[in-house]
Write a protein that holds these residues in place. Structure first.
Motif, PDB file in Angstrom:
ATOM      1  N   UNK A 220       0.832  -1.217   0.000  1.00  0.00           N
ATOM      2  CA  UNK A 220       0.000   0.000   0.000  1.00  0.00           C
ATOM      3  C   UNK A 220       0.862   1.260   0.000  1.00  0.00           C
ATOM      4  N   UNK A 221       2.121   1.131   0.402  1.00  0.00           N
ATOM      5  CA  UNK A 221       3.031   2.276   0.525  1.00  0.00           C
ATOM      6  C   UNK A 221       4.039   2.358  -0.622  1.00  0.00           C
ATOM      7  N   UNK A 222       4.050   1.387  -1.507  1.00  0.00           N
ATOM      8  CA  UNK A 222       5.100   1.265  -2.514  1.00  0.00           C
ATOM      9  C   UNK A 222       5.213   2.424  -3.496  1.00  0.00           C
ATOM     10  N   UNK A 223       4.111   2.967  -3.926  1.00  0.00           N
ATOM     11  CA  UNK A 223       4.182   3.919  -5.038  1.00  0.00           C
ATOM     12  C   UNK A 223       3.724   5.324  -4.651  1.00  0.00           C
ATOM     13  N   UNK A 224       3.942   5.708  -3.406  1.00  0.00           N
ATOM     14  CA  UNK A 224       3.574   7.050  -2.957  1.00  0.00           C
ATOM     15  C   UNK A 224       4.470   8.059  -3.665  1.00  0.00           C
ATOM     16  N   UNK A 225       3.834   9.038  -4.282  1.00  0.00           N
ATOM     17  CA  UNK A 225       4.597  10.065  -4.990  1.00  0.00           C
ATOM     18  C   UNK A 225       4.331  11.468  -4.445  1.00  0.00           C
ATOM     19  N   UNK A 226       3.307  11.606  -3.603  1.00  0.00           N
ATOM     20  CA  UNK A 226       2.949  12.926  -3.093  1.00  0.00           C
ATOM     21  C   UNK A 226       3.232  13.014  -1.596  1.00  0.00           C
ATOM     22  N   UNK A 227       3.928  14.080  -1.248  1.00  0.00           N
ATOM     23  CA  UNK A 227       4.295  14.339   0.133  1.00  0.00           C
ATOM     24  C   UNK A 227       4.007  15.801   0.435  1.00  0.00           C
ATOM     25  N   UNK A 228       3.779  16.095   1.708  1.00  0.00           N
ATOM     26  CA  UNK A 228       3.628  17.494   2.103  1.00  0.00           C
ATOM     27  C   UNK A 228       4.195  17.682   3.498  1.00  0.00           C
ATOM     28  N   UNK A 229       4.562  18.908   3.771  1.00  0.00           N
ATOM     29  CA  UNK A 229       5.022  19.288   5.101  1.00  0.00           C
ATOM     30  C   UNK A 229       4.028  20.303   5.647  1.00  0.00           C
ATOM     31  N   UNK A 230       3.822  20.263   6.956  1.00  0.00           N
ATOM     32  CA  UNK A 230       2.818  21.129   7.580  1.00  0.00           C
ATOM     33  C   UNK A 230       3.329  21.571   8.942  1.00  0.00           C
ATOM     34  N   UNK A 231       3.080  22.830   9.274  1.00  0.00           N
ATOM     35  CA  UNK A 231       3.499  23.363  10.568  1.00  0.00           C
ATOM     36  C   UNK A 231       2.514  24.442  11.004  1.00  0.00           C
ATOM     37  N   UNK A 232       2.869  25.134  12.070  1.00  0.00           N
ATOM     38  CA  UNK A 232       1.991  26.141  12.643  1.00  0.00           C
ATOM     39  C   UNK A 232       1.767  27.315  11.688  1.00  0.00           C
ATOM     40  N   UNK A 233       0.780  28.122  12.035  1.00  0.00           N
ATOM     41  CA  UNK A 233       0.434  29.301  11.243  1.00  0.00           C
ATOM     42  C   UNK A 233       1.674  30.168  11.022  1.00  0.00           C
ATOM     43  N   UNK A 234       1.859  30.615   9.793  1.00  0.00           N
ATOM     44  CA  UNK A 234       3.012  31.437   9.454  1.00  0.00           C
ATOM     45  C   UNK A 234       4.188  30.663   8.883  1.00  0.00           C
ATOM     46  N   UNK A 235       4.050  29.359   8.736  1.00  0.00           N
ATOM     47  CA  UNK A 235       5.185  28.538   8.298  1.00  0.00           C
ATOM     48  C   UNK A 235       5.284  28.390   6.776  1.00  0.00           C
ATOM     49  N   UNK A 236       4.216  28.658   6.052  1.00  0.00           N
ATOM     50  CA  UNK A 236       4.272  28.526   4.589  1.00  0.00           C
ATOM     51  C   UNK A 236       5.287  29.499   3.997  1.00  0.00           C
TER      52      UNK A 236
ATOM     53  N   UNK B  82      -0.063  24.993   6.337  1.00  0.00           N
ATOM     54  CA  UNK B  82       0.060  25.430   7.716  1.00  0.00           C
ATOM     55  C   UNK B  82      -1.255  25.231   8.453  1.00  0.00           C
ATOM     56  N   UNK B  83      -1.149  25.053   9.748  1.00  0.00           N
ATOM     57  CA  UNK B  83      -2.307  24.899  10.615  1.00  0.00           C
ATOM     58  C   UNK B  83      -2.998  26.251  10.800  1.00  0.00           C
ATOM     59  N   UNK B  84      -4.201  26.228  11.297  1.00  0.00           N
ATOM     60  CA  UNK B  84      -4.944  27.458  11.560  1.00  0.00           C
ATOM     61  C   UNK B  84      -4.412  28.202  12.777  1.00  0.00           C
ATOM     62  N   UNK B  85      -3.552  27.559  13.562  1.00  0.00           N
ATOM     63  CA  UNK B  85      -3.127  28.096  14.843  1.00  0.00           C
ATOM     64  C   UNK B  85      -1.633  28.394  14.881  1.00  0.00           C
ATOM     65  N   UNK B  86      -1.272  29.398  15.687  1.00  0.00           N
ATOM     66  CA  UNK B  86       0.134  29.723  15.910  1.00  0.00           C
ATOM     67  C   UNK B  86       0.751  28.676  16.851  1.00  0.00           C
ATOM     68  N   UNK B  87       2.058  28.733  16.994  1.00  0.00           N
ATOM     69  CA  UNK B  87       2.749  27.816  17.896  1.00  0.00           C
ATOM     70  C   UNK B  87       2.259  28.010  19.330  1.00  0.00           C
ATOM     71  N   UNK B  88       2.097  29.235  19.758  1.00  0.00           N
ATOM     72  CA  UNK B  88       1.594  29.505  21.114  1.00  0.00           C
ATOM     73  C   UNK B  88       0.185  28.954  21.283  1.00  0.00           C
ATOM     74  N   UNK B  89      -0.667  29.145  20.299  1.00  0.00           N
ATOM     75  CA  UNK B  89      -2.028  28.608  20.383  1.00  0.00           C
ATOM     76  C   UNK B  89      -2.011  27.080  20.455  1.00  0.00           C
TER      77      UNK B  89
END
Length: 190
Positions: A140-156, A163-170
């Motif tokens: 089921x994991x053999x042909x994964x071609x799409x990846x993403x990174x995600x972090x707190x608000x303001x990280x894009x 990015x998440x809807x919330x800041x690191x403090x939130x």
């Protein structure tokens, strides 16, 4: 007059964030997850946000799938998106709510590279959910071609894909709220 416009805008935005958290909290309080690890709240909130984009029943969005060989764990995938129609993983995400955002992004890239190296090595690899212990078929994991990174608000703006809807403090405040809720017996515990 400018002061009142600014004050109204500030109140409106904080009310929107509060309403979003209330909705997220209602879902999270029923998930038996430990929030002792500081990244756990970010992973769970990320799952909620990704589920809005990849909805059931076509998709399952799973948090915390570990992979390794017969003797040890090599790594863990923070967010895995299964497409139930084709019975394959279509996307994998790494979630990093770090104070040092560039270091978090570097770590996410390292984890992606480790995963790809492992699946391309064509060695026997096992995949399992760290919470439920459910086992997943390696193919089921053999042909994964799409990846993403995600972090707190303001990280894009610092290189993350999402990015998440919330800041690191939130996120820290939300984590403590979940721990307090579990300690009071009002939220599910692992």
């Amino acid at each position: 007059m400018k002061f009142f416009v600014l004050l109204f805008a500030l109140l409106a935005s904080s009310t929107t964030v509060f309403a979003a958290w209330e909705e997220d909290f209602e879902f999270l309080k029923n998930i038996p997850r430990s929030y002792e690890d500081s990244g756990s709240i970010c992973e769970e909130v990320a799952r909620l946000e990704i589920q809005r984009e990849y909805a059931a029943p076509q998709y399952d969005v799973i948090v915390g799938i570990a992979y390794g060989d017969a003797t040890h764990i090599i790594g863990e995938l923070d967010i895995v998106i299964f497409d139930n129609n084709i019975q394959k993983v279509v996307k994998i995400g790494e979630v990093k709510c770090w104070k040092d955002v560039p270091a978090g992004l570097e770590k996410a890239h390292e984890q992606r590279a480790r995963f790809l190296k492992t699946v391309r090595a064509n060695k026997a690899t096992r995949f399992f959910n760290t919470s439920t212990k459910e086992i997943y078929a390696p193919e089921k994991f053999q042909f994964v071609k799409e990846f993403f990174s995600m972090a707190q608000k303001g990280s894009v703006v610092q290189g993350f894909d999402k990015e998440l809807e919330y800041t690191l403090k939130e996120m820290r405040d939300r984590r403590y709220e979940m721990i307090r809720c579990q300690n009071q017996g009002k939220c599910a515990r692992p």
